[in-house]
Design an enzyme around this catalytic site. Structure first.
Site, PDB file in Angstrom:
ATOM      1  N   ARG A 136       0.681  -1.451  -0.204  1.00 31.14           N
ATOM      2  CA  ARG A 136      -0.156   0.182  -0.045  1.00 31.14           C
ATOM      3  C   ARG A 136       0.795   1.129  -0.149  1.00 31.14           C
ATOM      4  NH1 ARG A 136      -2.934  -3.121   3.685  1.00 31.14           N
ATOM      5  NH2 ARG A 136      -4.736  -4.107   2.647  1.00 31.14           N
ATOM      6  N   LYS A 158       3.439  11.753 -11.214  1.00 30.62           N
ATOM      7  CA  LYS A 158       2.662  10.742 -11.949  1.00 30.62           C
ATOM      8  C   LYS A 158       3.198   9.197 -12.260  1.00 30.62           C
ATOM      9  CE  LYS A 158       0.583  13.947 -15.155  1.00 30.62           C
ATOM     10  NZ  LYS A 158      -0.034  13.917 -16.547  1.00 30.62           N
ATOM     11  N   GLU A 200      10.923  19.706 -24.003  1.00 31.12           N
ATOM     12  CA  GLU A 200      10.175  19.739 -22.985  1.00 31.12           C
ATOM     13  C   GLU A 200      10.544  20.985 -22.267  1.00 31.12           C
ATOM     14  OE1 GLU A 200       7.516  18.256 -22.207  1.00 31.12           O
ATOM     15  OE2 GLU A 200       7.704  16.137 -23.394  1.00 31.12           O
ATOM     16  N   LYS A 262       7.820  23.489 -13.693  1.00 29.51           N
ATOM     17  CA  LYS A 262       7.043  22.225 -13.499  1.00 29.51           C
ATOM     18  C   LYS A 262       6.793  22.196 -12.133  1.00 29.51           C
ATOM     19  CE  LYS A 262       5.602  17.910 -14.770  1.00 29.51           C
ATOM     20  NZ  LYS A 262       5.626  16.654 -15.433  1.00 29.51           N
ATOM     21  N   GLU A 272      -3.787  17.904 -11.558  1.00 25.21           N
ATOM     22  CA  GLU A 272      -4.060  18.427 -12.928  1.00 25.21           C
ATOM     23  C   GLU A 272      -5.474  18.505 -13.425  1.00 25.21           C
ATOM     24  OE1 GLU A 272      -2.486  15.515 -15.870  1.00 25.21           O
ATOM     25  OE2 GLU A 272      -2.561  16.836 -17.409  1.00 25.21           O
ATOM     26  N   ARG A 276      -2.083  22.908 -14.764  1.00 22.23           N
ATOM     27  CA  ARG A 276      -1.225  21.886 -15.227  1.00 22.23           C
ATOM     28  C   ARG A 276      -1.199  21.749 -16.648  1.00 22.23           C
ATOM     29  NH1 ARG A 276       0.684  16.693 -11.370  1.00 22.23           N
ATOM     30  NH2 ARG A 276       2.299  15.894 -12.712  1.00 22.23           N
ATOM     31  N   ASN A 280       0.797  21.341 -21.347  1.00 18.14           N
ATOM     32  CA  ASN A 280       0.544  20.290 -22.462  1.00 18.14           C
ATOM     33  C   ASN A 280       0.672  21.219 -23.834  1.00 18.14           C
ATOM     34  OD1 ASN A 280      -0.202  17.950 -22.215  1.00 18.14           O
ATOM     35  ND2 ASN A 280      -2.122  18.091 -21.314  1.00 18.14           N
ATOM     36  N   HIS A 283       1.742  19.199 -26.923  1.00 19.38           N
ATOM     37  CA  HIS A 283       1.244  18.027 -26.776  1.00 19.38           C
ATOM     38  C   HIS A 283       0.009  17.370 -27.268  1.00 19.38           C
ATOM     39  CE1 HIS A 283       4.871  18.232 -24.208  1.00 19.38           C
ATOM     40  NE2 HIS A 283       4.676  17.064 -23.578  1.00 19.38           N
ATOM     41  N   HIS A 287       0.837  14.490 -29.556  1.00 17.72           N
ATOM     42  CA  HIS A 287       0.579  13.311 -28.805  1.00 17.72           C
ATOM     43  C   HIS A 287      -0.029  12.393 -30.260  1.00 17.72           C
ATOM     44  CE1 HIS A 287       0.370  13.287 -24.532  1.00 17.72           C
ATOM     45  NE2 HIS A 287       1.332  12.643 -24.866  1.00 17.72           N
ATOM     46  N   HIS A 299       8.894  10.996 -28.139  1.00 16.65           N
ATOM     47  CA  HIS A 299       8.058  11.782 -27.805  1.00 16.65           C
ATOM     48  C   HIS A 299       8.304  13.478 -27.984  1.00 16.65           C
ATOM     49  CE1 HIS A 299       5.133  13.686 -24.804  1.00 16.65           C
ATOM     50  NE2 HIS A 299       6.162  14.235 -24.366  1.00 16.65           N
TER      51      HIS A 299
HETATM   52  N1  LIG Z   1       5.488  10.640 -15.371  1.00 14.86           N
HETATM   53  C1  LIG Z   1       5.306  11.609 -16.311  1.00 14.86           C
HETATM   54  O1  LIG Z   1       4.734  12.549 -15.762  1.00 14.86           O
HETATM   55  C2  LIG Z   1       5.931  11.726 -17.569  1.00 14.86           C
HETATM   56  C3  LIG Z   1       6.072  12.638 -18.170  1.00 14.86           C
HETATM   57  C4  LIG Z   1       6.479  12.457 -19.446  1.00 14.86           C
HETATM   58  C5  LIG Z   1       7.227  11.135 -19.793  1.00 14.86           C
HETATM   59  N2  LIG Z   1       6.775  10.036 -19.021  1.00 14.86           N
HETATM   60  C6  LIG Z   1       7.023   8.658 -19.654  1.00 14.86           C
HETATM   61  O2  LIG Z   1       8.651   8.794 -19.796  1.00 14.86           O
HETATM   62  C7  LIG Z   1       8.891   7.765 -20.511  1.00 14.86           C
HETATM   63  C8  LIG Z   1      10.040   8.090 -21.546  1.00 14.86           C
HETATM   64  O3  LIG Z   1      11.318   8.377 -20.843  1.00 14.86           O
HETATM   65  P1  LIG Z   1      12.638   8.822 -21.272  1.00 14.86           P
HETATM   66  O4  LIG Z   1      12.385   9.632 -22.501  1.00 14.86           O
HETATM   67  O5  LIG Z   1      13.561   9.364 -20.291  1.00 14.86           O
HETATM   68  O6  LIG Z   1      13.214   7.568 -21.895  1.00 14.86           O
HETATM   69  P2  LIG Z   1      13.870   6.092 -21.293  1.00 14.86           P
HETATM   70  O7  LIG Z   1      13.409   5.752 -19.685  1.00 14.86           O
HETATM   71  O8  LIG Z   1      13.352   5.084 -22.147  1.00 14.86           O
HETATM   72  O9  LIG Z   1      15.309   6.557 -21.734  1.00 14.86           O
HETATM   73  C9  LIG Z   1      15.752   6.398 -22.837  1.00 14.86           C
HETATM   74  C10 LIG Z   1      16.909   5.658 -23.092  1.00 14.86           C
HETATM   75  O10 LIG Z   1      18.139   6.154 -22.681  1.00 14.86           O
HETATM   76  C11 LIG Z   1      18.864   5.426 -21.623  1.00 14.86           C
HETATM   77  N3  LIG Z   1      19.559   6.154 -20.631  1.00 14.86           N
HETATM   78  C12 LIG Z   1      18.766   6.856 -19.593  1.00 14.86           C
HETATM   79  N4  LIG Z   1      19.624   7.612 -19.062  1.00 14.86           N
HETATM   80  C13 LIG Z   1      20.981   7.236 -19.537  1.00 14.86           C
HETATM   81  C14 LIG Z   1      22.078   7.924 -19.262  1.00 14.86           C
HETATM   82  N5  LIG Z   1      22.276   8.903 -18.479  1.00 14.86           N
HETATM   83  N6  LIG Z   1      23.089   7.610 -20.153  1.00 14.86           N
HETATM   84  C15 LIG Z   1      23.084   6.690 -21.147  1.00 14.86           C
HETATM   85  N7  LIG Z   1      21.649   6.277 -21.445  1.00 14.86           N
HETATM   86  C16 LIG Z   1      20.871   6.520 -20.627  1.00 14.86           C
HETATM   87  C17 LIG Z   1      17.964   4.479 -21.271  1.00 14.86           C
HETATM   88  O11 LIG Z   1      18.436   3.196 -21.013  1.00 14.86           O
HETATM   89  C18 LIG Z   1      16.989   4.246 -22.498  1.00 14.86           C
HETATM   90  O12 LIG Z   1      17.461   3.426 -23.355  1.00 14.86           O
HETATM   91  C19 LIG Z   1       7.753   7.373 -21.214  1.00 14.86           C
HETATM   92  O13 LIG Z   1       7.270   6.134 -20.794  1.00 14.86           O
HETATM   93  C20 LIG Z   1       6.732   8.192 -20.860  1.00 14.86           C
HETATM   94  O14 LIG Z   1       5.438   7.758 -20.829  1.00 14.86           O
HETATM   95  C21 LIG Z   1       6.207  10.258 -17.809  1.00 14.86           C
HETATM   96 ZN   LIG Z   2       5.754  15.694 -22.690  1.00 11.98          ZN
END
Ligand SMILES: NC(=O)c1ccc[n+]([C@@H]2O[C@H](COP(=O)([O-])OP(=O)(O)OC[C@H]3O[C@@H](n4cnc5c(N)ncnc54)[C@H](O)[C@@H]3O)[C@@H](O)[C@H]2O)c1
Ligand SMILES: [Zn+2]
Length: 1620
Positions: A136, A158, A200, A262, A272, A276, A280, A283, A287, A299
């Site tokens: 939990r 999130k 971003e 942010k 949100e 917030r 977007n 986006h 999206h 993205h």
């Molecule tokens: N929670 C939220 O509010 C929110 C907001 C935006 C995006 N997201 C989510 O985030 C995800 C995308 O995240 P991302 O863009 O970070 O991609 P990711 O987590 O897939 O990382 C991208 C790649 O870079 C590599 N990597 C990460 N850090 C590294 C480093 N310092 N050196 C070398 N390689 C490294 C990872 O292994 C991976 O292969 C999506 O699933 C998306 O839905 C969430």
């Molecule tokens: Zn985004």
């Protein structure tokens, strides 16, 4: 060095400072966490990429610090667990979440556990969600490692995982205890990921803070460098403020700014509900794009494009200025992000995929935040500001309009009141004004400035040089320039000028003015993009050099980059000579800077005869005057410029671009209304400014002009007057505007001439496109008549009411002037005119479409015509690029050179190739020995190996020279060891030759060679030799044939069969690669009515070997086999994937005669091949071509350059252009699907395959209608179109051509909803698409016939609702005719005695049946007018010929041409036998019959075709003496006849000879003839075998496919067994 105490910054969120930023802060992270959040267990979860980079350091630091704390506090040491998952979005799944939870439980983790999420957003989201629900909720800490995670996903709480249905669909809000942002880890982040995160960062600044945005705008280079090219002078660089570089500081500043925004937003709107939503920005549309192109685009890349689109919407609504859109665009681009879907960057990743407006809107619609016909989209109102504190409601119509690549311009409402409009500023004046004001003293407010790349480049460069400081006022309407009076310094970095020509030229002289800095090595460097590096600058550089300046070309002579050495004297002055016949910009460049000459005033002398573009020189001089410097104009193109400094006027109004001004004025002219352009008038120096007075006025407009403004009122609509002749040499760019007006003129006098002739515009042929051709072509589409002459264009006036807007729209050739002039015309064209590629106006008037609507009163709407077309009017393109055609690259009759290891079968396969292709054979070794009169071992003994190799290379070259065409040349195995031979092969391939590599398993080669002692050995194992040569063979060949001789047993007779098989496979392969025969390969015919529908079986095995024995069962009823390469898996680490695939191809070919469709299906297209491994896919596709597959599937989503790369090698392989809509986002009735079709067709494939996903029955009907639309014309390509999914099964039933099918026995279906062939036929029968048919055997007596059994067995096994019955009649009477003419008639076999008589009842007789003089098969064929034509054919000879071919001894080097054939008997079947021998190629054919006369008459009947020798029994029996006389004997005498007297074993020649004996009688089964032949060691063919063979051909002709030989054989054997 010990770890320095890092300097950290904190940002507060939700009321506490829990976000910590710094460089190299692991120590801090752990100390902070371990002291503040006590737990018994700590778990780090990360991915394998980060594991390698950071996990070790993290755990070591953990242990160090936990021990320190334990030692200090006496607390127990906590335990540390690590858990590593695979990287990538796929890990954000229920499964992985479950695995982590199971791991926690297995390790006894309790609530007393803290988790570190170390990684990108994937790790953060996933681990956060695990923490949120485990027990939990347990505490967790974010250690984001991607830029995106740092500024976005780690902040806000999130957390989520994905389900197959939707991203982030399951999750929770769960705040981390801490967010530790260690910017040093960004250094290992791949560039694309860093850039992704920047989207971003830019977004946040754009909505929130103008100052942050300015930092980003100006700091692009430094920020990129801080991450991508970090300075590392000390360990832990940047940890402390002392070691932090400026770039690092800047990076921290922008990241922190983003984080702060942010955090602020989250703090004020955690769940949100309102604010917030601002985050977007970009986006909503981003999206939607992402939904279509993920995972090909990231993205942030989608968001970048989304931001521009959303900003354009804001601009269109009048909320946002073009200056802001321009700044946003340039800022996004500066970080390497895309701004449109059309640019190269995007194409590189998504290939030709097209995102239609419909699809994008559909995804926008499902966004939960939207309501009704409005969408919630964040509206920027300025950089750093939004219209509302939340997203705004925007109507769908507006969004569509902004998304669409094309626009429809509707007729303008009549009687609109007068309008006023300022067109964008003149580029020439803008650039000059910028230089003047920057070099001038004091402050100047520039208004009306053009906002373009050019002016932006100029601004940036001037700022870098310190020439002036700039600020914007009035929401970008006014640029305030604080001039430095000509003082400048050497810029920190090179001046990058893109392709801005004016900037490059003006700045070259400006750079000369720059004084040296303290560091004498520093220079000013001017550079640009690739195109700029080809544009000339030499005349200017020469003139400056002659004046004592030092400018050096850093790369190509005469072009940028330029290195300018600074001197304290700057520009010396005095007389400067300049060749001015190329560009007036050189002249202006010197003029503008001349006042700053240090030694003496400049006297500029223009040399080289004619000065071009004098008006521009005059413009410069006039503008210099406005800034206080008066140029003295002397005779002979000489100018004297006084020394001094410019004095800035307080304000300067930049004149409108005169060419642009023609469009609004022309709209007034054509619509009979009034328009005023307030910023251009009679005082203008721009040539095009004369348009109103010199063109519009004579055409009947009222023109009122002041020095600075122009007002035009047009005559009533439809009454513009034609101009018999107008010279537009002084305003060439305006001729397009004039042409569209000329298209709607009236004769000058009633009944007079209605033709406008425009001259003086020859230069317009070499502008953005050949504009004269473009105007003629596009006007023609409206029905307007035009013609051209050397110097211009002639346009015939046309009645407005009968102008027809082209359905396909106006093509703009990416030329802004074409687009804008046709939008003028469109104001009066009835019905609405589509203008394609509307974005091209951005070059000079980005807001044209907005202005047309909002300021000029025009009306537009959106239209989506699908992907941009490869335009056929390529002659219109200036400097036509010459479209590359993917032609047949291997020339069909080029000599085939065979290479490969010794023992691979080069000689025997080469011989076979020669035989089957009927070409002479040469062996390099033999030729060597022959021409040098030595043996190879001797030669080697005498001269050594190197000399031999050298000589061998010479021999090869000689042979290739001698026989470049129509030969087979086999080479020694070691030939590839010599570099010159390898070069020779490659050169030969490049010329269109064929080098075929025969590959054979090295184990087999070893086994085989160990028996052979006659050849020189290497003293090296074959395995080592192969290891050394393998790569060479590969690089030297363009085709590869794998000898799949696995079944060789070393038993000669058995092996002979095996070789025969290999040979026939080789034969098939050769037919594909050489186009021999009727284009050679087995194409699945689409014309054959009966064969409709056709099928291919999709093989889904990782390795087909175990399934091979059942292949004939599996493929029953199929017309081709698909090898799904993406599903293959090498069975052992010892076999490379490529070798495995090669082997699979050869095995398939060996075990089935069906053509192979070779497919590598990518993940996003429903397969398994990784989407991002485009290179791997292309390589595999090219390999497929090398292996000579009949069909190759090419996904049209691949980048076009990659497709071209594949097609360039396609040889004779047929190409299936495929596209799969796995998500079901494109409806069959939509434009988008039409677009996909066009896209597929654009690669000129042989078959198009479009697959949708059905969501309802309707989708199937639409699919079928789509297919109908595209398969009506004779030259329409064969089309495979259907839907996946259970709902889509009907479409599989309805598809006519090459429907993919499965088989019950296959482990998995290749696609959801796949059916097997029988199911489809059954369904077709039920719905009436496959009516029952009746087949007959005509003859007498036929009661005993096996034909019904054979054919019915076959029909049944194929699932065809057909029946074969007997119709016994004494003569070919009316009853026979009635049966044949009945609608259900499917075909007939004809037997004795009707074979001849039936001919008179048929409509057509084939050549073969005519030659044999008998018909045994009747085929009803649909004629052109859908009438039934009865065709008489003969398959008896086919049965004989093919049976002989199957049994021909393979060890024999004798070709059928050299064989002797004999037919015994002179009855009806003897004719078929003789004909079969003839078609086999046998030259010497004899016939023997007891009654010689009968034999003679049979022989005579063929005399026009070939010679048959009649022999008597004496000759027949004499053959034993002459030995080995006959090689092929066919007996056609009834088996029951007592034939002992006729012949004895002597006819089979000497003992040891191996011929083929064919018996045509089938009762009794083993005739005396067969027994004798068998005893003599001949290959024997039973009558039953021939009967089945010819029956198979009959079936082929009736139903379009061979029958199930196996089940027919079984049935026949059973019957025979019962009879014998
Ligand atoms: N929670 C939220 O509010 C929110 C907001 C935006 C995006 N997201 C989510 O985030 C995800 C995308 O995240 P991302 O863009 O970070 O991609 P990711 O987590 O897939 O990382 C991208 C790649 O870079 C590599 N990597 C990460 N850090 C590294 C480093 N310092 N050196 C070398 N390689 C490294 C990872 O292994 C991976 O292969 C999506 O699933 C998306 O839905 C969430
Ligand atoms: Zn985004």
């Amino acid at each position: 060095m010990s770890h320095p105490n890092p300097h950290i910054d904190k940002v507060s969120i939700l009321g506490s400072e829990t976000i910590i930023l710094g460089f190299h802060i692991f120590d801090y992270v752990l100390r902070d966490t371990l002291s503040n959040f006590k737990a018994s267990t700590y778990v780090v979860i990360t991915d394998t990429n980060l594991e390698k980079l950071y996990l070790d350091r993290f755990t070591k630091t953990f242990h160090k610090i936990s021990q320190e704390i334990a030692a200090a506090t006496g607390a127990a040491l906590p335990r540390l667990l690590t858990y590593v998952i695979s990287p990538g979005e796929e890990s954000k799944s229920r499964a992985v979440k479950g695995e982590i939870e199971d791991y926690f439980l297995s390790q006894g983790c309790t609530r007393d556990t803290l988790v570190f999420a170390m990684g990108g957003g994937v790790i953060g989201d996933l681990v956060g969600f695990v923490a949120a629900t485990f027990m939990r909720g347990i505490p967790f800490v974010q250690v984001p490692t991607t830029l995106l995670a740092m500024v976005d996903s780690s902040i806000g709480g999130k957390t989520a995982i994905d389900t197959p249905e939707a991203k982030n669909s399951i999750g929770a809000f769960w705040q981390p205890k801490r967010i530790f942002i260690d910017l040093a880890v960004l250094e290992t982040l791949p560039e694309r990921e860093f850039v992704n995160g920047m989207a971003e960062v830019i977004k946040t600044a754009a909505i929130w803070n103008h100052d942050d945005f300015v930092l980003l705008e100006n700091g692009a280079e430094a920020i990129r460098d801080a991450v991508l090219k970090p300075v590392r002078n000390v360990e832990f660089q940047g940890a402390t403020l002392e070691t932090r570089t400026t770039a690092q500081q800047l990076l921290l500043q922008v990241v922190m700014a983003s984080v702060a925004v942010k955090s602020y937003v989250v703090t004020h709107d955690e769940r949100e509900t309102g604010m917030r939503g601002l985050l977007n920005f970009g986006h909503s549309i981003g999206h939607a794009i992402e939904g279509l192109v993920t995972p090909k685009l990231l993205h942030g890349e989608c968001v970048a494009i989304g931001m521009i689109k959303e900003a354009e919407i804001a601009r269109h609504c009048g909320f946002l200025s073009q200056v802001a859109v321009g700044r946003l665009t340039r800022c996004i681009q500066a970080y390497g992000l895309p701004v449109t879907m059309e640019e190269k960057f995007v194409k590189n990743y998504i290939g030709n995929q097209y995102c239609s407006v419909d699809e994008l809107m559909r995804i926008l619609r499902v966004d939960k935040k939207n309501v009704g016909s409005q969408k919630r989209i964040v509206m920027l109102s300025a950089i750093g500001k939004t219209l509302e504190q939340k997203p705004s409601n925007i109507s769908d119509d507006l969004i569509r309009k902004c998304l669409a690549a094309s626009t429809v311009v509707h007729p303008r409402p009549v009687n609109l009141p007068p309008v006023t409009l300022s067109p964008p500023g003149s580029k020439s004046i803008s650039n000059r004004a910028l230089v003047l004001a920057a070099l001038g003293q004091g402050t100047c407010r520039l208004t009306g400035l053009l906002h373009s790349d050019d002016t932006q480049v100029m601004l940036t460069a001037l700022a870098k040089l310190g020439a002036a400081t700039f600020e914007w006022e009035n929401n970008g309407e006014t640029l305030v320039v604080h001039g430095n009076g000509g003082k400048m310094h050497i810029p920190d970095s090179e001046l990058y000028l893109g392709n801005a020509g004016t900037a490059a030229r003006f700045l070259t002289t400006v750079s000369v003015l720059v004084p040296p800095s303290a560091d004498p090595a520093q220079k000013t460097i001017l550079t640009g993009n690739a195109r700029m590096k080809q544009r000339p600058i030499a005349p200017l550089v020469d003139a400056l050099t002659a004046n004592g300046s030092v400018l050096k070309y850093a790369e190509a002579q005469g072009c940028l980059p330029l290195e300018v050495t600074p001197f304290s004297h700057g520009l010396a002055g005095g007389e400067i000579q300049l060749a001015a016949s190329i560009s007036s910009q050189y002249v202006s460049s010197i003029l503008l800077c001349a006042p700053y000459a240090t030694k003496e005033p400049v006297t500029l002398v223009l040399t080289g005869g004619q000065v071009i573009s004098q008006p521009y020189i005059d413009m410069t001089i006039a503008m210099m005057k406005s800034f206080g410097v008066t140029v003295e104009v002397l005779p002979n193109n000489t100018y004297r410029i006084p020394q001094g400094s410019y004095i800035n006027p307080e304000t300067y109004l930049v004149e409108a671009d005169a060419s642009s001004a023609t469009y609004p004025l022309a709209i007034a002219a054509i619509t009979g209304t009034t328009c005023t352009v307030p910023n251009i008038g009679s005082a203008s120096l721009q040539g095009d400014a004369g348009f109103a007075v010199n063109v519009l006025r004579p055409m009947g407009c009222t023109v009122v002009q002041t020095e600075t403004s122009t007002t035009v009122t047009g005559p009533p609509i439809g009454t513009l007057k034609a101009l018999p002749h107008i010279d537009m040499e002084t305003m060439t760019d305006a001729f397009l505007t004039a042409s569209v007006l000329a298209a709607v003129t009236q004769p000058t006098t009633p009944g007079g001439n209605n033709v406008t002739k425009i001259s003086g515009i020859a230069n317009q042929r070499v502008k953005e496109c050949n504009r004269i051709a473009a105007m003629m072509h596009e006007l023609g589409k409206f029905g307007v008549t035009t013609s051209e002459f050397d110097d211009g264009i002639i346009v015939h006036g046309h009645d407005i009411a009968s102008l027809t807007p082209p359905k396909e729209g106006v093509h703009c050739y990416d030329d802004h002037r074409v687009a804008m002039s046709f939008s003028v015309l469109a104001n009066v064209v009835p019905g609405g005119t589509i203008i394609r590629e509307k974005k091209c106006v951005e070059k000079t008037w980005p807001m044209w479409w907005d202005d047309l609507e909002s300021k000029l009163g025009g009306r537009t709407s959106d239209v989506d015509l699908g992907p941009p077309q490869e335009h056929h009017d390529y002659e219109v393109k200036s400097g036509s690029s010459g479209k590359k055609t993917a032609g047949s690259w291997a020339n069909g009759d080029a000599t085939i050179v065979v290479i490969g290891m010794r023992g691979a079968g080069k000689t025997s396969m080469g011989r076979y190739a020669a035989r089957t292709l009927k070409r002479p054979f040469e062996d390099v070794d033999q030729y060597f020995e022959r021409t040098l009169s030595t043996t190879i071992p001797e030669f080697i003994k005498e001269h050594g190996w190197p000399a031999f190799r050298e000589q061998e290379a010479k021999v090869l070259a000689e042979l290739l020279e001698k026989h470049p065409k129509s030969h087979i040349i086999s080479c020694g195995g070691g030939i590839v060891e010599t570099a010159s031979s390898r070069e020779a092969f490659k050169k030969y391939i490049a010329q269109g030759g064929i080098v075929l590599h025969l590959v054979r398993n090295i184990n087999e080669i070893e086994a085989y060679l160990n028996k052979d002692t006659t050849r020189p050995m290497y003293g090296e194992s074959m395995r080592d030799v192969w290891a050394r040569r393998e790569a060479w063979y590969r690089e030297c060949c363009n085709f590869e044939f794998v000898v799949a001789g696995q079944q060789l047993k070393g038993i000669e007779a058995e092996d002979a069969k095996e070789w025969a098989l290999v040979e026939s496979n080789l034969g098939r392969f050769l037919r594909v690669i050489t186009q021999s025969g009727s284009r050679g390969q087995k194409r699945v015919s689409r014309a054959h009515v009966a064969a409709k529908p056709t099928f291919f079986l999709s093989l889904t095995f990782p390795d087909i070997s175990p399934a091979l024995p059942h292949l004939s069962k599996l493929t029953l009823g199929s017309d081709a086999i698909e090898l799904r390469v993406d599903l293959l898996k090498s069975p052992s680490a010892l076999i490379s994937f490529r070798d495995h695939v090669a082997q699979q191809v050869s095995l398939l070919r060996r075990h089935s005669e069906l053509p192979i469709l070779y497919t590598v299906r990518s993940v996003s297209q429903g397969g398994q091949w990784p989407d991002n491994d485009v290179e791997g896919m292309v390589t595999l596709l090219k390999d497929g071509l090398q292996w000579g597959v009949e069909y190759l599937d090419v996904e049209i989503g691949l980048p076009r350059s990659k497709i071209d790369e594949v097609l360039a090698q396609k040889g004779n392989t047929l190409i299936v252009a495929s596209w799969h809509d796995c998500r079901g986002t494109v409806a069959w009735s939509s434009e988008a699907m039409e677009a996909q079709y066009k896209l597929a067709a654009s690669i000129s494939p042989d078959v198009i395959k479009l697959i949708g996903t059905a969501k309802s029955m309707k989708d199937n009907f639409e699919c079928s209608e789509f297919a109908e639309r595209h398969t009506t014309k004779a030259d329409d390509l064969p089309l495979i179109s259907m839907n996946m999914g259970a709902q889509g099964q009907l479409s599989r039933v309805l598809n006519n051509y090459l429907t993919p099918v499965t088989h019950k026995l296959l482990p998995v279906k290749a696609a959801p909803g796949q059916l097997d062939a029988r199911e489809i036929l059954l369904a077709r029968n039920v719905i009436g698409l496959l009516p029952a048919k009746q087949f007959y055997l005509f003859g007498t007596p036929i009661k005993q016939s096996l034909s019904p059994l054979m054919h019915n067995t076959s029909f049944q096994s194929l699932g065809l609702p057909y029946n074969y019955g007997l119709h016994e009649t004494a003569t070919v009477d009316e009853s026979v005719v009635a049966k044949m003419r009945a609608p259900e008639f499917g075909g007939a076999s004809v037997t004795i005695p009707h074979k001849i008589e039936i001919m008179s009842k048929l409509d057509e007789i084939t050549e073969e049946a005519k030659a044999i003089g008998a018909v045994n098969t009747v085929i009803p064929v649909l004629g052109d007018n859908k009438e039934t034509i009865l065709v008489g054919d003969n398959t008896d000879w086919l049965g004989i010929k093919h049976q002989i071919q199957r049994h021909l001894s393979t060890t024999s080097t004798v070709q059928p041409e050299q064989m002797k054939g004999l037919v015994i008997g002179a009855g009806g079947t003897s004719r078929a036998a003789l004909y079969a021998l003839h078609r086999l190629g046998v030259q010497e054919i004899s016939i023997f019959n007891r009654t010689l006369v009968k034999a003679q008459s049979v022989a005579d009947s063929f005399k026009d075709l070939f010679t048959v020798k009649v022999i008597g029994s004496s000759e027949l029996l004499k053959s034993s003496e002459s030995s080995s006389d006959f090689d092929l004997i066919v007996s056609t005498v009834p088996g029951t006849i007592e034939s002992e007297a006729m012949f004895d074993e002597s006819i089979f020649g000497q003992v040891g000879k191996k011929g083929v004996a064919v018996e045509l009688a089938y009762t009794p089964r083993f005739t005396r003839f067969l027994k004798l032949a068998g005893q003599a060691g001949w290959a024997t063919v039973e009558g039953g075998e021939v009967l089945i063979e010819q029956g198979g051909w009959q079936a082929q002709k009736w139903v379009g496919r061979r029958w199930d030989l196996e089940s027919v054989q079984v049935q026949m054997d059973l019957v025979q067994a019962g009879r014998v």
